[in-house]
Design an enzyme around this catalytic site. Structure first.
Site, PDB file in Angstrom:
ATOM      1  N   PHE A 113      -3.138   3.492  31.195  1.00 53.22           N
ATOM      2  CA  PHE A 113      -3.646   4.684  31.862  1.00 53.22           C
ATOM      3  C   PHE A 113      -4.682   4.248  32.899  1.00 53.22           C
ATOM      4  CE2 PHE A 113      -6.167   8.580  32.249  1.00 53.22           C
ATOM      5  CZ  PHE A 113      -5.157   9.501  32.420  1.00 53.22           C
ATOM      6  N   ASP A 184      -6.042   1.233  22.875  1.00 58.19           N
ATOM      7  CA  ASP A 184      -6.234   2.642  23.194  1.00 58.19           C
ATOM      8  C   ASP A 184      -5.121   3.414  22.477  1.00 58.19           C
ATOM      9  OD1 ASP A 184      -6.201   5.189  24.337  1.00 58.19           O
ATOM     10  OD2 ASP A 184      -6.805   4.466  26.313  1.00 58.19           O
ATOM     11  N   TYR A 209      -7.847  15.446  21.904  1.00 59.25           N
ATOM     12  CA  TYR A 209      -7.341  16.716  22.449  1.00 59.25           C
ATOM     13  C   TYR A 209      -5.824  16.733  22.577  1.00 59.25           C
ATOM     14  CZ  TYR A 209      -8.354  13.725  26.515  1.00 59.25           C
ATOM     15  OH  TYR A 209      -8.477  12.660  27.364  1.00 59.25           O
ATOM     16  N   LYS A 210      -5.170  15.598  22.307  1.00 56.86           N
ATOM     17  CA  LYS A 210      -3.708  15.565  22.429  1.00 56.86           C
ATOM     18  C   LYS A 210      -3.088  15.931  21.072  1.00 56.86           C
ATOM     19  CE  LYS A 210      -4.008  11.835  25.881  1.00 56.86           C
ATOM     20  NZ  LYS A 210      -3.779  12.517  27.137  1.00 56.86           N
ATOM     21  N   ARG A 356       7.651  15.132  31.876  1.00 57.61           N
ATOM     22  CA  ARG A 356       7.235  14.569  30.580  1.00 57.61           C
ATOM     23  C   ARG A 356       7.221  15.679  29.524  1.00 57.61           C
ATOM     24  NH1 ARG A 356       1.364  11.812  29.669  1.00 57.61           N
ATOM     25  NH2 ARG A 356       0.742  13.942  30.082  1.00 57.61           N
TER      26      ARG A 356
END
Ligand code: PLP
Length: 397
Positions: A113, A184, A209-210, A356
Site C-alpha cells: 500500500f 502489515d 475499520y476494514k 474490487r
C-alpha cells in the site's frame, strides 16, 4: 460451526444494498450503536474526566488489543491500540531498523500500500546516514532478502489484487538473513487466519475499520513479539508510552513491554465502537470464515467469468493464494463501479483499472454473490455504465 445467519443479523445493512466493500470499511455492528451511546451519555456525560479511571478508559488500548491478539495468533499482552495504521507502520519500521543498527536497507514491494512506502520514505529521509528503501516486484521479494536487509516491510494481502504473501516462509527467510520482519495485516485481520507467533513475526500492524468493522477512522493496532517488546525502542516517544506517564518526568523512559508503543491520548469513542464490533468475533471460528470466504470468492469468479466476458480476473485464481477479496480489470473500471453502486451493489475501484469486491462471510452469503453478478452482467450488457457522470471521479474512489 459458525452460525453465519446469526452473525449477519448483528449488522445494520440498508435494504436494497449488497455490500461488497467490507474490505475497505466494514458495516455498522448494531451493538456499536448502544455502546457508543452509553460511552457518551453515561461515561463521558456523567463521569467526565473520572471516566479514565471509573470506566477504565485508560486501559482500553490494552484490553481491546488483547481481543485483537486472539484473531491474529498473538498472545495476550502483545498488542496495543492507537493512532492510524500509517503511524503504526512508521513506528514498527523505525523500531525494527534500530534492532539492526549495522544495516541500512528496508525492503518492500511494489504491491504494498503506498502509505507504507511513503512512511518508509519519510523514515529514511529523517534517519539519513545512508538508510534507503528498496522496492522490488512482489514475486522478487524472497530472492531480494539477503544480509544487507535490515527490515522487510510487507503487507500480507495485496490491497489491489488480494494476492497473499507467504508470511511464514518470508519471515523465516528474513530471519535466516538476520533481518527483522514487519507485517502489515490491514487486509488480513478478520479476513483469514493469521498466526503471528507461529510465523515468529517480529512486528505486525493493522487497521480495524476494514474486516473488523470498527468504523471510519477506527484506531490501528501494533504487535511486537514478546521476545522484542522489552528491547524495541519506540521512536514516537509519547507520554502514554512512558514508564510512568503521571510522574511527568522531563525525560522519556520507555514503558514496560507493549505499553511503550502507546503514544498519546487514546480515542475513546472510536474504541468503544470497536470494542462492540469485536463481540461478533467471539462467536466465529476463523477456519469457518476462511472456508466460506474462499467459497464465496470462487463462486463470484466463476459467475463473472461465465457472464461478464469484458472483465479480466486480476486476483489469484487459487483461493489459498488470495485474501478475502476479488478484483477484475476493465478499462473503464471506475465508471462501471459507479454504475454498480448506483444500483445498490457497493464495491470500490483501485487505479488504474480494478473493480474490487470484498467478501465477508459475517454478512455476505451466496444470495448476495449471485445478486451482485446479475446486476454487473446487466450493466455491462446494456452499456449503462457508459455515461459522463459515472466517469466523474469523486475524492474517494
Ligand atoms: C495495507 C495498508 N496499509 C496502510 C494503510 C493506511 O492506513 P491509515 O489510513 O489508517 O493510516 C492502508 C489503508 O487502507 C492499507 O490498506
Amino acid at each position: 460451526m459458525t452460525d453465519f445467519a446469526k452473525t449477519h443479523a448483528q449488522f445494520r445493512l440498508p435494504d436494497g444494498v449488497i455490500y461488497l466493500d467490507g474490505n475497505s470499511l466494514g458495516p455498522l455492528p448494531i451493538a456499536a450503536e448502544a455502546k457508543v451511546a452509553r460511552t457518551i451519555t453515561e461515561e463521558w456525560g456523567k463521569e467526565l474526566i473520572r471516566g479514565w479511571n471509573t470506566a477504565g478508559w485508560i486501559s482500553w488500548p490494552r484490553s481491546i488489543g488483547d481481543r485483537i491478539a486472539r484473531l491474529i495468533g498473538a498472545p495476550a499482552g502483545s498488542v496495543v491500540m492507537g493512532d492510524t495504521l500509517s503511524i503504526k507502520v512508521f513506528q514498527a519500521v523505525a523500531a525494527a531498523v534500530k534492532l539492526r543498527p549495522e544495516r541500512r536497507v528496508i525492503l518492500s514491494d511494489s504491491g504494498n500500500f503506498p502509505s507504507d512506502l511513503y512512511m518508509a520514505e519519510g523514515l529514511v529521509a529523517a534517519l539519513g546516514q545512508g538508510y534507503r528503501l528498496k522496492v522490488v516486484e512482489p514475486e522478487a521479494v524472497e530472492d531480494a532478502i539477503d544480509e544487507t536487509i535490515a527490515v522487510t516491510m510487507l503487507t500480507e494481502v495485496d490491497y489491489r489484487t488480494g494476492r497473499l504473501h507467504d508470511m511464514a516462509a518470508l519471515t523465516a527467510k528474513a530471519h535466516e538473513a538476520g533481518a527483522i520482519a514487519v507485517w502489515d495485516l490491514a487486509h488480513s485481520a478478520g479476513a483469514l487466519p493469521v498466526d503471528l507467533l507461529g510465523c515468529d513475526a517480529d512486528f505486525a500492524v493493522g487497521c480495524t475499520y476494514k474486516y473488523l468493522n470498527g468504523g471510519p477512522g477506527a484506531p490501528a493496532f501494533i504487535y511486537v513479539a514478546p521476545r522484542l517488546a522489552g528491547i524495541a525502542q519506540p521512536i514516537l516517544s509519547g507520554w502514554l508510552g512512558h514508564e510512568a506517564p503521571f510522574a511527568f518526568d522531563l525525560n522519556y523512559r520507555a514503558g514496560p513491554g507493549i505499553e511503550r508503543m502507546r503514544v498519546g491520548t487514546p480515542p475513546i469513542i472510536a474504541l468503544a465502537a470497536l470494542d462492540a464490533a469485536l463481540d461478533v468475533w467471539d462467536q466465529v471460528q476463523m477456519a469457518d470464515i476462511r472456508r466460506q470466504s474462499i467459497s464465496l470468492c470462487d463462486r463470484f469468479i466463476a459467475q463473472v467469468e461465465a457472464r461478464c466476458p469484458s472483465l479480466t480476473l486480476a486476483s489469484p485464481r487459487d483461493g489459498t493464494k488470495r485474501g478475502s477479496q476479488v478484483s477484475f480489470r476493465h478499462p473503464e473500471g471506475y465508471a462501471v463501479m459507479q454504475a454498480l453502486i448506483d444500483r445498490g451493489v457497493i464495491g470500490d475501484f483501485r487505479a488504474p483499472d480494478c473493480l474490487r469486491f470484498g467478501f465477508t462471510p459475517l454478512y455476505i452469503g451466496e444470495a448476495e454473490v449471485l445478486g451482485a453478478v446479475a446486476v454487473l452482467e446487466r450493466i455491462l450488457n446494456e452499456g449503462s455504465w457508459d455515461q459522463p457522470h459515472y466517469r466523474k471521479k469523486a475524492a474517494v474512489t
